[in-house]
Motif scaffolding. Structure first.
Motif, PDB file in Angstrom:
ATOM      1  N   GLU A   5      11.301  -7.301  -3.026  1.00 53.25           N
ATOM      2  CA  GLU A   5      11.518  -7.296  -4.369  1.00 53.25           C
ATOM      3  C   GLU A   5      11.068  -6.212  -5.188  1.00 53.25           C
ATOM      4  O   GLU A   5      11.703  -5.763  -6.203  1.00 53.25           O
ATOM      5  CB  GLU A   5      10.820  -8.595  -4.678  1.00 53.25           C
ATOM      6  N   SER A   6      10.223  -5.339  -4.642  1.00 55.06           N
ATOM      7  CA  SER A   6       9.629  -4.255  -5.578  1.00 55.06           C
ATOM      8  C   SER A   6      10.565  -3.087  -5.156  1.00 55.06           C
ATOM      9  O   SER A   6      10.728  -2.263  -6.098  1.00 55.06           O
ATOM     10  CB  SER A   6       8.263  -3.789  -4.832  1.00 55.06           C
ATOM     11  N   VAL A   7      11.398  -2.980  -4.026  1.00 59.13           N
ATOM     12  CA  VAL A   7      12.263  -1.753  -3.914  1.00 59.13           C
ATOM     13  C   VAL A   7      13.277  -2.267  -4.562  1.00 59.13           C
ATOM     14  O   VAL A   7      14.016  -1.364  -5.270  1.00 59.13           O
ATOM     15  CB  VAL A   7      12.638  -1.903  -2.230  1.00 59.13           C
ATOM     16  N   VAL A   8      13.735  -3.337  -5.048  1.00 58.26           N
ATOM     17  CA  VAL A   8      14.873  -3.827  -5.816  1.00 58.26           C
ATOM     18  C   VAL A   8      14.790  -3.526  -7.287  1.00 58.26           C
ATOM     19  O   VAL A   8      15.380  -3.055  -8.110  1.00 58.26           O
ATOM     20  CB  VAL A   8      15.428  -5.148  -5.716  1.00 58.26           C
ATOM     21  N   LEU A   9      13.452  -3.759  -7.794  1.00 58.37           N
ATOM     22  CA  LEU A   9      13.014  -3.777  -8.889  1.00 58.37           C
ATOM     23  C   LEU A   9      12.825  -2.000  -9.213  1.00 58.37           C
ATOM     24  O   LEU A   9      13.267  -1.570 -10.477  1.00 58.37           O
ATOM     25  CB  LEU A   9      11.526  -4.254  -9.041  1.00 58.37           C
ATOM     26  N   GLN A  10      12.394  -1.312  -8.416  1.00 57.03           N
ATOM     27  CA  GLN A  10      12.217   0.126  -8.368  1.00 57.03           C
ATOM     28  C   GLN A  10      13.637   0.857  -8.675  1.00 57.03           C
ATOM     29  O   GLN A  10      14.003   1.515  -9.480  1.00 57.03           O
ATOM     30  CB  GLN A  10      11.701   0.845  -7.297  1.00 57.03           C
ATOM     31  N   LYS A  11      14.741   0.305  -7.850  1.00 50.87           N
ATOM     32  CA  LYS A  11      16.026   0.774  -8.018  1.00 50.87           C
ATOM     33  C   LYS A  11      16.592   0.304  -9.328  1.00 50.87           C
ATOM     34  O   LYS A  11      17.350   1.184 -10.041  1.00 50.87           O
ATOM     35  CB  LYS A  11      16.796   0.365  -6.841  1.00 50.87           C
ATOM     36  N   LEU A  12      16.291  -0.821  -9.788  1.00 48.38           N
ATOM     37  CA  LEU A  12      16.822  -1.183 -11.028  1.00 48.38           C
ATOM     38  C   LEU A  12      16.287  -0.416 -12.318  1.00 48.38           C
ATOM     39  O   LEU A  12      16.975   0.035 -13.137  1.00 48.38           O
ATOM     40  CB  LEU A  12      16.538  -2.684 -11.260  1.00 48.38           C
ATOM     41  N   VAL A  13      15.027  -0.076 -12.120  1.00 46.72           N
ATOM     42  CA  VAL A  13      14.461   0.722 -13.105  1.00 46.72           C
ATOM     43  C   VAL A  13      14.860   2.114 -13.144  1.00 46.72           C
ATOM     44  O   VAL A  13      15.512   2.847 -14.156  1.00 46.72           O
ATOM     45  CB  VAL A  13      12.854   0.951 -12.851  1.00 46.72           C
ATOM     46  N   LEU A  14      15.137   2.684 -11.901  1.00 41.04           N
ATOM     47  CA  LEU A  14      15.957   3.782 -11.695  1.00 41.04           C
ATOM     48  C   LEU A  14      17.569   3.927 -12.200  1.00 41.04           C
ATOM     49  O   LEU A  14      17.944   4.957 -13.127  1.00 41.04           O
ATOM     50  CB  LEU A  14      16.145   4.300 -10.381  1.00 41.04           C
ATOM     51  N   ILE A  15      18.128   2.826 -12.073  1.00 43.08           N
ATOM     52  CA  ILE A  15      19.363   2.880 -12.605  1.00 43.08           C
ATOM     53  C   ILE A  15      19.389   2.715 -14.217  1.00 43.08           C
ATOM     54  O   ILE A  15      20.439   3.436 -14.737  1.00 43.08           O
ATOM     55  CB  ILE A  15      20.036   1.374 -12.057  1.00 43.08           C
ATOM     56  N   VAL A  16      18.654   2.092 -14.560  1.00 42.82           N
ATOM     57  CA  VAL A  16      18.579   1.689 -16.212  1.00 42.82           C
ATOM     58  C   VAL A  16      17.930   3.228 -16.782  1.00 42.82           C
ATOM     59  O   VAL A  16      18.475   3.563 -17.789  1.00 42.82           O
ATOM     60  CB  VAL A  16      17.296   0.636 -16.538  1.00 42.82           C
ATOM     61  N   ALA A  17      17.123   4.001 -16.194  1.00 40.17           N
ATOM     62  CA  ALA A  17      16.715   5.129 -16.517  1.00 40.17           C
ATOM     63  C   ALA A  17      17.963   6.178 -16.769  1.00 40.17           C
ATOM     64  O   ALA A  17      18.238   7.166 -17.367  1.00 40.17           O
ATOM     65  CB  ALA A  17      15.660   5.631 -15.726  1.00 40.17           C
TER      66      ALA A  17
END
Length: 124
Positions: A5-17
């Protein structure tokens, strides 16, 4: 240790950035083309430079957005395969359409410029 979940959240934040950064870069390039480059081209008397800037502004912005979308989707490997042939084909078609759109805008702009600047000054 990182869980899924934290890896997916980090990737989502990166995608939004990446998407926000792409939008900001596209906006900045648009503003620079519209203000600084257009101001430099006003020194020329022909108007051809203004036509080129007007014709290329939207395609350049769209190209930046497409590249940002590509980089963003490359990070979304938890949703889709970044090496997918379908994704590559969609982007190939998008770049092809963008190239056609650019050529069309340049041709129409050149014809309009020729019609107003050159054709009026010839004897026929």
């Amino acid at each position: 240790m990182l869980n899924l979940e934290s890896v997916v959240l980090q990737k989502l934040v990166l995608i939004v950035a990446i998407f926000i950064g792409t939008w900001i870069v596209a906006w900045l390039v648009s503003r620079v083309l519209e203000t600084h480059i257009k101001r430099l081209s006003q020194r020329a008397r022909s108007g051809l430079e203004d036509m080129l800037i007007d014709a290329l502004k939207k395609p350049v912005v769209y190209l930046i957005m497409l590249v940002g979308l590509w980089f963003g989707l490359q990070q979304a490997d938890f949703i889709l395969d970044p090496k997918s042939k379908i994704l590559a084909n969609v982007f190939f078609i998008s770049y092809f359409i963008l190239g056609y759109f650019t050529a069309y805008r340049l041709a129409v702009g050149f014809i309009d410029w020729y019609e107003t600047e050159i054709a009026q000054h010839t004897e026929t």
